[in-house]
Design a protein around this motif. Structure first.
Motif, short mmCIF file in Angstrom:
data_model
loop_
_atom_site.label_atom_id
_atom_site.label_comp_id
_atom_site.label_asym_id
_atom_site.label_seq_id
_atom_site.Cartn_x
_atom_site.Cartn_y
_atom_site.Cartn_z
N ASN A 1 -23.09 -0.08 22.51
CA ASN A 1 -21.80 -0.04 23.19
C ASN A 1 -21.41 1.42 23.41
OD1 ASN A 1 -19.60 -1.39 24.31
ND2 ASN A 1 -18.46 -1.46 22.39
N CYS A 2 -22.41 2.25 23.78
CA CYS A 2 -22.24 3.69 23.67
C CYS A 2 -21.22 4.28 24.64
CB CYS A 2 -23.59 4.40 23.79
SG CYS A 2 -24.54 3.93 25.23
N ASP A 3 -21.01 3.66 25.81
CA ASP A 3 -19.98 4.20 26.70
C ASP A 3 -18.60 4.02 26.10
OD1 ASP A 3 -20.09 1.44 27.03
OD2 ASP A 3 -19.66 1.50 29.18
N TYR A 4 -18.36 2.83 25.55
CA TYR A 4 -17.08 2.56 24.89
C TYR A 4 -16.84 3.56 23.75
CZ TYR A 4 -13.49 0.20 22.15
OH TYR A 4 -12.34 -0.08 21.46
N ILE A 5 -17.88 3.81 22.95
CA ILE A 5 -17.75 4.72 21.81
C ILE A 5 -17.33 6.12 22.27
CG2 ILE A 5 -19.05 5.89 19.97
CD1 ILE A 5 -20.73 3.29 19.75
N ASN B 1 -13.67 -8.13 28.89
CA ASN B 1 -13.01 -6.84 28.85
C ASN B 1 -13.14 -6.23 27.46
OD1 ASN B 1 -11.31 -4.64 28.94
ND2 ASN B 1 -9.61 -5.73 29.90
N ARG B 2 -14.06 -5.29 27.31
CA ARG B 2 -14.29 -4.64 26.01
C ARG B 2 -13.19 -3.65 25.65
NH1 ARG B 2 -19.20 -1.23 26.82
NH2 ARG B 2 -18.63 -1.27 29.02
N PHE B 3 -12.42 -3.20 26.62
CA PHE B 3 -11.55 -2.04 26.45
C PHE B 3 -10.08 -2.40 26.22
CE2 PHE B 3 -15.07 -0.94 29.29
CZ PHE B 3 -15.63 0.14 28.63
N VAL B 4 -9.73 -3.65 26.35
CA VAL B 4 -8.32 -4.02 26.43
C VAL B 4 -7.54 -3.64 25.18
CG1 VAL B 4 -8.72 -6.36 25.55
CG2 VAL B 4 -6.76 -5.90 27.07
N ALA B 5 -8.18 -3.61 24.01
CA ALA B 5 -7.46 -3.32 22.78
C ALA B 5 -7.07 -1.85 22.65
CB ALA B 5 -8.30 -3.73 21.57
#
Length: 369
Positions: free
Chosen positions: A223-227, A252-256
């Protein structure tokens, strides 16, 4: 009569401008829209209201099953009847291949002075793939249906020098004119088509991040972009960061942790055009190799601040079956070459070390770019 065939919002935006502004495409034209994105029906209806096209068709071919090109040329479906009833002197395509394009090309290829045009899918720089020719021992081959890619009369790109077009003898390559962001009539027209309103989150953003399809397509390790994006957020806790999800994203991985931009059916270029036109504060754009990083320069010939992360992801994106990669030295060299075309080259930063990313953001925030 001409016909434009679109399957994404940015293709529609480009088709509307070509029909509106370019002398080469002033002849009456129909517009075929493939409903592959949200709000396609509403967008088609608003285009009809402009009167810019003779007719606007929302062409859903999902019920035809296999051998769609042959069915469109010889079948009894309503779309087959329409295509066979129409003569088009120009077919303007934005996708490299599709059954609909194949049918339109083969239906009209013997008309005197017929031309097939290919227009870039979106303003950017990329290596196009060459679709396979139809085998002689196949339904298409037996019926004499040809692959239109190999019979393109004119190719249109924002900057032909940044495009790689394989396995064809290029008859004509032309440069698309930049869209005039101060043309009030066109701005009103295209804003109406997409029912555009400024995105509140984007207007308040200091950093704008474009999610790319690597994670959704299973090409990204972990999940390296999110990290990395979370590291940016933690490093600059007082800055507003907004993420635009990729249109194919389902989860949606980013919503939190992040603000999310609404309206994935509105082309990013529309936000760029309206933001730059008003000379409002425009956020720093961050992405890996997304075409959104090139839209301002390629489509409007304007420059806004952006950071290209491609070098940081060279080892984090899986290669494709043929060994090539969307994030490799060749891609990075293209961004370096693009940077050299900038009047203000400091507006584009290509980061080779993570520290360089944070140092650049600190510097730009101090300068209030």
């Amino acid at each position: 009569m001409n016909v434009f065939v679109c399957s994404t919002p940015i293709q529609i935006m480009r088709a509307v401008y070509m029909r509106y502004a370019m002398e080469e495409f002033k002849d009456p034209a129909d517009l075929y829209i493939r409903p592959t994105f949200k709000n396609a029906k509403q967008i088609a209806e608003r285009i009809r209201e402009t009167g810019l096209f003779s007719a606007v068709y929302l062409v859903d071919l999902s019920s035809l099953g296999r051998a769609v090109s042959a069915r469109l040329l010889y079948g009894k479906d309503k779309w087959a009847r329409l295509i066979r009833s129409m003569d088009y002197k120009r077919v303007v395509a934005f996708n490299i291949e599709s059954e609909l394009l194949s049918a339109l090309y083969n239906k009209n290829k013997n008309i005197k002075d017929f031309q097939y045009h290919y227009v870039e899918d979106a303003p950017g720089m990329y290596k196009m793939y060459a679709p396979k020719r139809y085998p002689q021992v196949s339904l298409n081959g037996i019926l004499g249906i040809e692959q239109p890619y190999y019979h393109t009369d004119q190719w249109w790109f924002s900057d032909p020098d940044f495009m790689d077009i394989p396995n064809v003898e290029l008859r004509t390559v032309k440069k698309l004119p930049p869209v005039d962001i101060y043309d009030d009539i066109f701005i009103g027209l295209i804003n109406k088509v997409f029912s555009f309103t400024p995105d509140a989150a984007l207007n308040e953003a200091d950093i704008f991040i474009t999610e790319e399809s690597f994670y959704t397509d299973g090409k990204m390790l972990d999940n390296c972009d999110y990290i990395l994006y979370k590291e940016i957020k933690d490093y600059f806790p007082d800055r507003n960061i907004v993420i635009k999800l990729h249109p194919r994203t389902k989860h949606n991985r980013f919503v939190a942790d992040f603000k999310i931009m609404d309206g994935t059916w509105v082309p990013w270029e529309l936000h760029v055009m309206n933001g730059l036109r008003q000379k409002q504060h425009f956020p720093i754009q961050i992405g890996i190799v997304c075409s959104a990083l090139t839209s301002d320069k390629f489509m409007f010939n304007v420059e806004s601040p952006k950071i290209v992360l491609a070098p940081l992801f060279r080892e984090k994106i899986r290669s494709m079956a043929d060994g090539s990669s969307n994030v490799d030295e060749e891609v990075i060299k293209k961004f370096e070459a693009l940077r050299k075309t900038y009047i203000r080259s400091e507006q584009m930063m290509i980061t080779y070390e993570k520290e360089q990313l944070f140092d650049t953001l600190e510097k730009w925030f101090d300068m209030k770019v």
